[in-house]
Design a protein around this motif. Sequence first.
Motif, PDB file in Angstrom:
ATOM      1  N   CYS A 109      13.405  -3.569  -6.044  1.00  0.00           N
ATOM      2  CA  CYS A 109      12.431  -3.027  -7.140  1.00  0.00           C
ATOM      3  C   CYS A 109      11.489  -1.814  -6.415  1.00  0.00           C
ATOM      4  CB  CYS A 109      11.694  -3.828  -7.827  1.00  0.00           C
ATOM      5  SG  CYS A 109      12.653  -4.927  -8.945  1.00  0.00           S
ATOM      6  N   ALA A 122       6.918  -4.724  -9.654  1.00  0.00           N
ATOM      7  CA  ALA A 122       7.867  -4.796  -8.761  1.00  0.00           C
ATOM      8  C   ALA A 122       8.355  -6.425  -8.413  1.00  0.00           C
ATOM      9  CB  ALA A 122       8.018  -4.015  -7.400  1.00  0.00           C
ATOM     10  N   SER A 126      11.672  -8.508  -9.604  1.00  0.00           N
ATOM     11  CA  SER A 126      12.602  -8.752  -8.429  1.00  0.00           C
ATOM     12  C   SER A 126      12.647 -10.220  -8.490  1.00  0.00           C
ATOM     13  CB  SER A 126      11.996  -8.248  -7.162  1.00  0.00           C
ATOM     14  OG  SER A 126      10.916  -8.889  -6.663  1.00  0.00           O
ATOM     15  N   THR A 167       8.462  -0.699 -13.144  1.00  0.00           N
ATOM     16  CA  THR A 167       9.228  -0.485 -11.878  1.00  0.00           C
ATOM     17  C   THR A 167      10.766  -0.369 -12.236  1.00  0.00           C
ATOM     18  OG1 THR A 167       9.708  -1.804 -10.012  1.00  0.00           O
ATOM     19  CG2 THR A 167       9.745  -3.129 -12.131  1.00  0.00           C
ATOM     20  N   THR A 168      11.505   0.451 -11.343  1.00  0.00           N
ATOM     21  CA  THR A 168      12.737   0.375 -11.370  1.00  0.00           C
ATOM     22  C   THR A 168      13.592  -0.974 -10.840  1.00  0.00           C
ATOM     23  OG1 THR A 168      13.056   1.183  -9.131  1.00  0.00           O
ATOM     24  CG2 THR A 168      12.797   2.895 -10.962  1.00  0.00           C
ATOM     25  N   ALA A 169      14.795  -0.993 -11.048  1.00  0.00           N
ATOM     26  CA  ALA A 169      15.111  -2.208 -10.446  1.00  0.00           C
ATOM     27  C   ALA A 169      16.830  -2.219 -10.365  1.00  0.00           C
ATOM     28  CB  ALA A 169      15.243  -3.406 -11.431  1.00  0.00           C
ATOM     29  N   TRP A 187      21.170  -2.091 -13.313  1.00  0.00           N
ATOM     30  CA  TRP A 187      20.114  -1.371 -12.931  1.00  0.00           C
ATOM     31  C   TRP A 187      19.429  -0.450 -13.817  1.00  0.00           C
ATOM     32  CZ3 TRP A 187      25.295  -0.067 -12.160  1.00  0.00           C
ATOM     33  CH2 TRP A 187      25.505   1.192 -12.554  1.00  0.00           C
ATOM     34  N   SER A 247      15.738   1.339  -2.254  1.00  0.00           N
ATOM     35  CA  SER A 247      14.950   2.264  -3.465  1.00  0.00           C
ATOM     36  C   SER A 247      15.294   3.710  -2.903  1.00  0.00           C
ATOM     37  CB  SER A 247      13.535   1.714  -3.084  1.00  0.00           C
ATOM     38  OG  SER A 247      13.008   2.033  -1.767  1.00  0.00           O
TER      39      SER A 247
END
Length: 302
Positions: A109, A122, A126, A167-169, A187, A247
């Motif tokens: 993340c 994050a 995660s 957050t991205t993942a 994702w 990342s």
Amino acid sequence: MATGSDVSAQSEAPSAAPVPVASLPGVFAIGDPGRAAFATPDGPPTPAVSPPDVAASSAALPGMLIRAASVRGIQHKAQHSVRQDAFALGHAGGGSHAGGGSHAIAVVCDGVGSLDRSDHAATLVSQRLTQLAMSGAPWPVAFETANAELGQVAAECEARQWGGMATTAMALSVTRRSGVWMGEAAWVGDSPLWHLSEDGAWAPVTEVPDGDGQGFHSSTVRAMPTADGTCSWCSFRIHGGALFAMSDGVSNPLAWSAEVRDTLASWWACPPEPLAFAAQVGFARKSHIDDRTAVGIWPDGE
């Protein structure tokens, strides 16, 4: 949707001894490290209890060796702000996971840097995605659940004026049989999955960020919590090599620079020692100052 590629196994991977920057012992660099790599002081501890500057882990499952590391970037170091990337590792048996057998689970993340509490996002996402996958939840269900939980926490933080979070993942579940990686990836955002072949060639398994090769990219990224809780998803079968969830602090220079691709292929032809892997994930390169996180999964015994 099922996507992916079959990459033929090669007989021999390249080998090279990584060399730290001569003027900065213990620091790995690729090309020009830039002045900030050695001119940015450590600074004081952050005002609140925070994640460590470096997190590292290693693990093994039948047929697989795993290295994971997350490193605070120079930008956060200069701003005296915390590392906002996170990773989590787990494992599961058959059930809903493709192909049955023992599966490695990895989640990376990348917290959105413009929001003060994205390190919490994050870490939460995660860990929750990993827990849900270990319990047998398919990735779309796991993402929907984690997204809802993050949305509740984010709303409470906003209500209390504690700051925003997002957050991205990138989430991965994979097993290995007869030299073939079989798994599923899901994702939200720009944290991708890459394959490194035995002859040192990098190929994306999922979407990779666009770039002009100059180290600049859009600051607009889809991130969790999202309005609908959906994720992108693919299944894959890939012959040979190793897999890396990252990342964008690692994936952007990898995608944009042949020099970075060649160097990381040399360093990661086989699993490094865990702390060496962490130092390599944090490699110095001019204009690349973001947090760095990577999880590498190599074959073991084949």
